[in-house]
Write an enzyme that holds these catalytic residues in place. Structure first.
Site, PDB file in Angstrom:
ATOM      1  N   GLY A 272       0.730  -1.358   0.097  1.00  0.00           N
ATOM      2  CA  GLY A 272      -0.006   0.025   0.036  1.00  0.00           C
ATOM      3  C   GLY A 272       0.891   1.219   0.040  1.00  0.00           C
ATOM      4  CG  ASP A 303      -8.180  -0.169   3.709  1.00  0.00           C
ATOM      5  OD1 ASP A 303      -8.705  -1.172   3.914  1.00  0.00           O
ATOM      6  OD2 ASP A 303      -7.550   0.421   4.514  1.00  0.00           O
TER       7      ASP A 303
HETATM    8  N1  LIG Z   1       7.364   6.488   4.433  1.00  0.00           N
HETATM    9  C1  LIG Z   1       7.868   5.330   4.198  1.00  0.00           C
HETATM   10  N2  LIG Z   1       9.237   5.150   3.739  1.00  0.00           N
HETATM   11  C2  LIG Z   1       9.612   3.975   3.706  1.00  0.00           C
HETATM   12  N3  LIG Z   1       9.284   2.886   4.026  1.00  0.00           N
HETATM   13  C3  LIG Z   1       7.992   3.017   4.538  1.00  0.00           C
HETATM   14  C4  LIG Z   1       7.135   4.234   4.919  1.00  0.00           C
HETATM   15  N4  LIG Z   1       6.052   3.895   5.369  1.00  0.00           N
HETATM   16  C5  LIG Z   1       6.062   2.663   5.544  1.00  0.00           C
HETATM   17  N5  LIG Z   1       7.032   2.053   5.094  1.00  0.00           N
HETATM   18  C6  LIG Z   1       7.413   0.519   5.014  1.00  0.00           C
HETATM   19  O1  LIG Z   1       6.432  -0.104   4.074  1.00  0.00           O
HETATM   20  C7  LIG Z   1       6.010  -1.374   4.681  1.00  0.00           C
HETATM   21  C8  LIG Z   1       4.577  -1.406   4.625  1.00  0.00           C
HETATM   22  O2  LIG Z   1       4.167  -0.110   5.188  1.00  0.00           O
HETATM   23  P1  LIG Z   1       2.392  -0.266   6.160  1.00  0.00           P
HETATM   24  O3  LIG Z   1       2.601  -1.261   7.117  1.00  0.00           O
HETATM   25  O4  LIG Z   1       2.197   1.239   6.306  1.00  0.00           O
HETATM   26  O5  LIG Z   1       1.653  -0.927   4.926  1.00  0.00           O
HETATM   27  P2  LIG Z   1       1.034  -0.779   3.505  1.00  0.00           P
HETATM   28  O6  LIG Z   1       2.029  -0.929   2.646  1.00  0.00           O
HETATM   29  O7  LIG Z   1       0.499   0.942   3.792  1.00  0.00           O
HETATM   30  O8  LIG Z   1       0.015  -1.371   3.504  1.00  0.00           O
HETATM   31  P3  LIG Z   1      -1.420  -1.414   4.071  1.00  0.00           P
HETATM   32  O9  LIG Z   1      -2.445  -0.929   3.103  1.00  0.00           O
HETATM   33  O10 LIG Z   1      -1.485  -2.916   4.393  1.00  0.00           O
HETATM   34  O11 LIG Z   1      -1.349  -0.634   5.373  1.00  0.00           O
HETATM   35  C9  LIG Z   1       6.545  -1.561   6.076  1.00  0.00           C
HETATM   36  O12 LIG Z   1       7.781  -2.206   6.039  1.00  0.00           O
HETATM   37  C10 LIG Z   1       7.210  -0.040   6.507  1.00  0.00           C
HETATM   38  O13 LIG Z   1       8.347   0.027   7.161  1.00  0.00           O
HETATM   39  O1  LIG Z   2      -4.136  -5.580  11.670  1.00  0.00           O
HETATM   40  P1  LIG Z   2      -3.181  -5.316  10.463  1.00  0.00           P
HETATM   41  O2  LIG Z   2      -2.785  -6.586   9.898  1.00  0.00           O
HETATM   42  O3  LIG Z   2      -2.232  -4.429  10.920  1.00  0.00           O
HETATM   43  O4  LIG Z   2      -4.005  -4.720   9.356  1.00  0.00           O
HETATM   44  C1  LIG Z   2      -4.958  -3.726   9.740  1.00  0.00           C
HETATM   45  C2  LIG Z   2      -5.200  -2.868   8.671  1.00  0.00           C
HETATM   46  O5  LIG Z   2      -4.834  -3.205   7.431  1.00  0.00           O
HETATM   47  C3  LIG Z   2      -5.833  -2.574   6.465  1.00  0.00           C
HETATM   48  O6  LIG Z   2      -6.349  -3.419   5.785  1.00  0.00           O
HETATM   49  C4  LIG Z   2      -4.776  -1.945   5.120  1.00  0.00           C
HETATM   50  O7  LIG Z   2      -4.349  -3.044   4.613  1.00  0.00           O
HETATM   51  C5  LIG Z   2      -6.512  -1.378   7.207  1.00  0.00           C
HETATM   52  O8  LIG Z   2      -7.747  -1.469   6.916  1.00  0.00           O
HETATM   53  C6  LIG Z   2      -6.346  -1.971   8.407  1.00  0.00           C
HETATM   54  O9  LIG Z   2      -6.440  -0.952   9.462  1.00  0.00           O
END
Ligand SMILES: Nc1ncnc2c1ncn2[C@@H]1O[C@H](COP(=O)(O)OP(=O)(O)OP(=O)(O)O)[C@@H](O)[C@H]1O
Ligand SMILES: O=P(O)(O)OC[C@H]1O[C@](O)(CO)[C@@H](O)[C@@H]1O
Ligand SMILES: [Mg+2]
Length: 531
Positions: A272, A303
């Site tokens: 994401g 989402d």
């Molecule tokens: N601003 C950033 N710069 C570099 N790495 C990041 C940053 N934000 C998040 N990450 C890294 O990206 C990975 C995933 O981030 P995060 O857990 O926020 O999920 P996401 O990709 O946003 O997906 P989701 O939709 O499930 O939240 C993690 O390993 C985190 O350390």
């Molecule tokens: O409980 P976890 O694995 O951190 O994931 C929850 C989050 O993941 C999401 O589905 C995003 O991928 C959010 O809607 C939710 O807050």
């Protein structure tokens, strides 16, 4: 869907920027969202400005040339980084991805690379897709996304995705890696599978999976997983990620060190907003170190909160699965004396799953999303309306997105490993408040709360997501071979495109409370405003 003319997003954006800052990163070309002025035309006519709103603040609309200047700026922002930006001497070779004849995996390149020399079924680098397709005749048109105050037509073109005739990597020199980060999402395995299959068709032999997200780059206990068509053949038949996922992880420079050590020169990153911020940072670090690496993202978010895209994979499946929970809540509520069913669905910043599931089920009386504030108490509150529903219908069903109404809950300041704020359970809160309210009113109610979130997220992709995953996965590989890096793949107006990462992660895509879709949802539920 345009940016919001709603003050409620400001704290979330601040949180996002804080989160990014805590990773020591900034996106120079990413706009920070600016909220439309809360006076004048914007408020009166409910104009929703386009995603590029923050880029518009400096435009002098009295300049007769403003439109061409805007378009030039747009082209610059949406230019997709290419390997030749850093290595201008790179010479492309004819594509080994044959469109006409299905040659088996290439064993020997000594005699040159096979190509389709006559039939041009490839995507031309100059092909473009129109980002916005509606011409709004006035800023007061429903859901109008305007660049200038008169809402004139401005063409915005983005790069078309797909296989190119010339490629910038020799397949036998490629070591490709796939990593899946963040939470689970239906379709992850489908995308992994398509990336592997497509890489093999180009002739790539070295394909590996990085286990458990970005963590797999630094954790010496975690060995990379060799991937081939044989390994991935049936992975799409189950949910989850073959490779595992995680939040948090190593620094960008550690990850690039690891890429260098492993000799990885194509990296496919499924995740994401956070994951894409990481992917963009990896791409920039590779450029800084003059590494010839293609970093390509595939947006994964159940989402559906990635900017500019029609939808992201897994979303359709989530909406479909949510129907089961809603249907159960409805049956429970409908069968009980004064039954209230509550279903919580995922949606940290955006209520797309809740809105679409409510609309498609036709069984929801109250849909609550993070973008639209609400009160529990008072004459305009949820509880007052629930009482009305119980009195008039005998039962009620509420669908709430997890990020909704967080202002009503006690803040813990807790964050997960990636720095995302851990939310309180709004579903439990509504359940408890409902019980208390009706008890005080002396009206018996039977409240049933269903939280199907992880059951929904762990499902395998449905048919339409399966197709989306296939196209996105294939296009990710085409993009890397074409020499692009720091890009992500998506669908815009049903066409497939490559977008520069910073443009899609400047903030989460949110539902515009003035949009037709939200109004359709309200029409369907019949709910009033809860403020
Ligand atoms: N601003 C950033 N710069 C570099 N790495 C990041 C940053 N934000 C998040 N990450 C890294 O990206 C990975 C995933 O981030 P995060 O857990 O926020 O999920 P996401 O990709 O946003 O997906 P989701 O939709 O499930 O939240 C993690 O390993 C985190 O350390
Ligand atoms: O409980 P976890 O694995 O951190 O994931 C929850 C989050 O993941 C999401 O589905 C995003 O991928 C959010 O809607 C939710 O807050
Ligand atoms: Mg995230």
């Amino acid at each position: 869907m345009g940016t919001l003319s709603h003050a409620a997003i400001a704290p979330r954006l601040a949180a996002l920027h804080h989160h990014r800052a805590s990773h020591g990163l900034s996106h120079p070309s990413s706009p920070s969202l600016r909220l439309p002025a809360s006076n004048g035309v914007a408020k009166k006519s409910r104009v929703v400005f386009a995603q590029s709103k923050s880029h518009n603040k400096d435009i002098d609309f009295s300049d007769p040339d403003w439109k061409s200047k805007f378009q030039r700026d747009f082209e610059r922002r949406f230019n997709i980084p290419h390997i030749t930006d850093v290595f201008p001497e790179s010479v492309p070779i004819p594509s080994t991805f044959c469109l006409r004849m299905r040659t088996p995996v290439i064993e020997d390149f000594a005699g040159g690379y096979p190509s389709d020399e006559e039939w041009h079924g490839y995507i031309n680098n100059n092909d473009r897709v129109l980002l916005k397709t509606i011409y709004y005749s006035s800023p007061t048109s429903a859901g109008a996304e305007c660049i200038d105050p008169n809402c004139t037509w401005v063409e915005q073109w983005v790069h078309r995705a797909g296989p190119r005739e010339k490629i910038y990597f020799k397949p036998e020199e490629v070591k490709a890696a796939i990593v899946t980060c963040g939470g689970l999402c239906p379709g992850l395995n489908d995308v992994i599978r398509q990336i592997v299959i497509t890489l093999e068709i180009y002739g790539v032999k070295k394909i590996v999976g990085i286990p458990y997200g970005y963590r797999g780059f630094s954790d010496k206990e975690l060995a990379e997983m060799p991937l081939s068509r044989k390994v991935v053949q049936n992975v799409h038949l189950s949910g989850g990620s073959l490779l595992g996922v995680s939040r948090g992880g190593p620094s960008v420079s550690e990850m690039v060190d690891s890429l260098e050590e492993r000799g990885i020169n194509m990296l496919f990153v499924l995740g994401g907003n956070g994951t894409h911020a990481g992917a963009d940072a990896i791409h920039n670090e590779c450029r800084k170190r003059r590494l010839r690496v293609a970093v390509v993202g595939v947006p994964k978010t159940i989402d559906n909160d990635i900017l500019l895209m029609d939808k992201t994979f897994g979303f359709d499946t989530a909406v479909e699965e949510a129907q089961r929970a809603i249907s159960s809540a409805y049956i429970e509520a409908h069968s009980a004396y004064h039954g209230v069913g509550i279903v919580k669905l995922m949606g940290r910043s955006s209520g797309f799953i809740a809105m679409h599931a409510s609309l498609s089920s036709g069984q929801i009386d109250i849909c609550l999303i993070p973008e639209v504030p609400f009160q529990m108490h008072g004459p305009h509150g949820i509880l007052h309306h629930l009482k009305y529903l119980i009195q008039t219908k005998g039962s009620a069903v509420v669908c709430v997105a997890e990020g909704a109404g967080q202002n009503l809950l006690q803040k813990t300041n807790a964050t997960d490993a990636s720095g995302n704020v851990v939310f309180g359970d709004i579903g439990v809160h509504i359940q408890q408040e409902t019980k208390k309210y009706f008890k005080q009113a002396g009206v018996p109610v039977d409240v049933k709360y269903i939280d199907p979130t992880y059951m929904i997220r762990a499902c395998r992709a449905n048919a339409s997501d399966g197709i989306l995953c296939a196209v996105l996965g294939q296009n990710a590989v085409h993009g890397a071979f074409a020499g692009y890096s720091g890009i992500t793949v998506g669908t815009c107006n049903t066409h497939y495109v490559y977008l520069p990462i910073p443009e899609v992660i400047s903030h989460p895509r949110l539902i515009d409370p003035n949009s037709r879709m939200w109004h359709r949802c309200l029409t369907s539920t019949g709910q009033p405003d809860f403020v």
